[in-house]
Enzyme design. Structure first.
Site, PDB file in Angstrom:
ATOM      1  N   GLY A   1      -5.210   3.061  -3.261  1.00  0.00           N
ATOM      2  CA  GLY A   1      -6.551   3.526  -3.319  1.00  0.00           C
ATOM      3  C   GLY A   1      -6.040   5.064  -3.788  1.00  0.00           C
TER       4      GLY A   1
ATOM      5  CG  ASP B   1      -2.237   2.209   6.353  1.00  0.00           C
ATOM      6  OD1 ASP B   1      -3.197   2.897   6.826  1.00  0.00           O
ATOM      7  OD2 ASP B   1      -1.900   2.365   5.146  1.00  0.00           O
TER       8      ASP B   1
ATOM      9  CG  ASP C   1      -1.582   1.228   1.406  1.00  0.00           C
ATOM     10  OD1 ASP C   1      -2.315   1.667   0.739  1.00  0.00           O
ATOM     11  OD2 ASP C   1      -1.663   1.799   2.485  1.00  0.00           O
TER      12      ASP C   1
ATOM     13  CG  ASP D   1      -2.171   7.247   0.390  1.00  0.00           C
ATOM     14  OD1 ASP D   1      -1.199   7.946  -0.161  1.00  0.00           O
ATOM     15  OD2 ASP D   1      -3.141   7.556  -0.179  1.00  0.00           O
TER      16      ASP D   1
ATOM     17  CG  MET E   1      -7.608   4.598   5.708  1.00  0.00           C
ATOM     18  SD  MET E   1      -6.840   3.360   4.502  1.00  0.00           S
ATOM     19  CE  MET E   1      -8.254   3.758   3.310  1.00  0.00           C
ATOM     20  N   GLY E   2     -10.814   2.537   8.481  1.00  0.00           N
ATOM     21  CA  GLY E   2     -11.491   1.699   9.489  1.00  0.00           C
ATOM     22  C   GLY E   2     -12.451   0.719   9.099  1.00  0.00           C
TER      23      GLY E   2
END
Length: 253
Positions: A137, A206, A47, A49, A79-80
């Site tokens: 993304g 992350d 990933d 970012d 992100m969650g």
């Protein structure tokens, strides 16, 4: 009758002890197996970012365009895993509406900051003959800039493409890209396996969208060096906070 019940209980205890003794090594073996997959991977996908770079690219773009706070909250929810990625991306870009000129000026005036250790890790992976990909993304133009900083071919970049009108104004994004939706990173990995016949692919990131890419990835490594996502830290079997931990894994074998 009483004697029979005692025998059954003893047998149950034996089974419970056996089951417990089997479960403990199995958990340990699971992590060892993940490390073995990493060391012998055909490809490692990162990933971008908050993983390869310190920032969330879309948040930096939002700040640059004057809508930072509102977009940062949307990013945290995305992100969650509480909203679909495409819905969050559509809403965020609808607020930002970046022009072509603003995107280029962001890259030149505020270039993404690499996470410590990433350049060395990518170099070591390349030395071992492991192909490295960026699956993000974020936005193609920004991610390609990052790829060049860590010597990853731009052909190995999979990210979202912004669209602009002839006058440079924002015209949306390419919704056909797999990275524009939830589950998209997994689709990219499936494509890579099919195209290159990779047997072992590792995904490092992350966020929830990174974790859900395994499977089809054979190993997921959660990364919390820039921001810790509670859901990912709790569910990832292998979680690190610095890329030196992965360099050490490669150096020890």
């Amino acid at each position: 009758m009483a004697q029979h019940r005692v025998q059954c209980n003893d047998r149950q205890k034996e089974l419970l002890l056996f089951s417990f003794s089997r479960k403990v090594p199995r958990r340990m073996t699971s992590l060892l197996e993940l490390k073995e997959i990493f060391r012998n991977a055909d490809a490692v996908c990162f990933d971008v970012d908050s993983t390869v770079i310190k920032e969330e690219g879309i948040d930096e773009l939002a700040k640059f365009c004057g809508v930072g706070d509102a977009v940062a909250e949307m990013t945290r929810r995305a992100m969650g895993g509480s909203v679909t990625f495409k819905a969050a991306l559509t809403a965020r870009l609808g607020l930002i509406r970046p022009s072509w000129e603003q995107v280029q000026k962001l890259i030149s005036d505020h270039p993404p900051q690499l996470t410590p250790g990433i350049r060395e890790l990518v170099s070591r992976l390349h030395q071992r003959g492991i192909q490295v990909f960026l699956i993000s993304g974020g936005f193609q133009s920004i991610v390609e800039h990052v790829a060049l900083q860590v010597n990853i071919p731009t052909a190995n970049v999979f990210a979202n493409r912004l669209k602009f009108y002839f006058n440079g104004e924002y015209a949306g994004f390419d919704e056909t890209q797999p990275t524009a939706e939830s589950g998209g990173k997994g689709k990219v990995i499936s494509h890579l396996k099919e195209q290159y016949h990779f047997k072992k692919v590792v995904m490092i990131g992350d966020g929830a969208t990174d974790m859900e890419a395994c499977p089809p990835a054979d190993c997921f490594i959660g990364f919390g060096g820039n921001v810790i996502r509670k859901q990912v830290k709790e569910k990832a079997k292998w979680y690190i906070t610095h890329f030196d931990e992965l360099l050490k894994e490669l150096e020890e074998r």
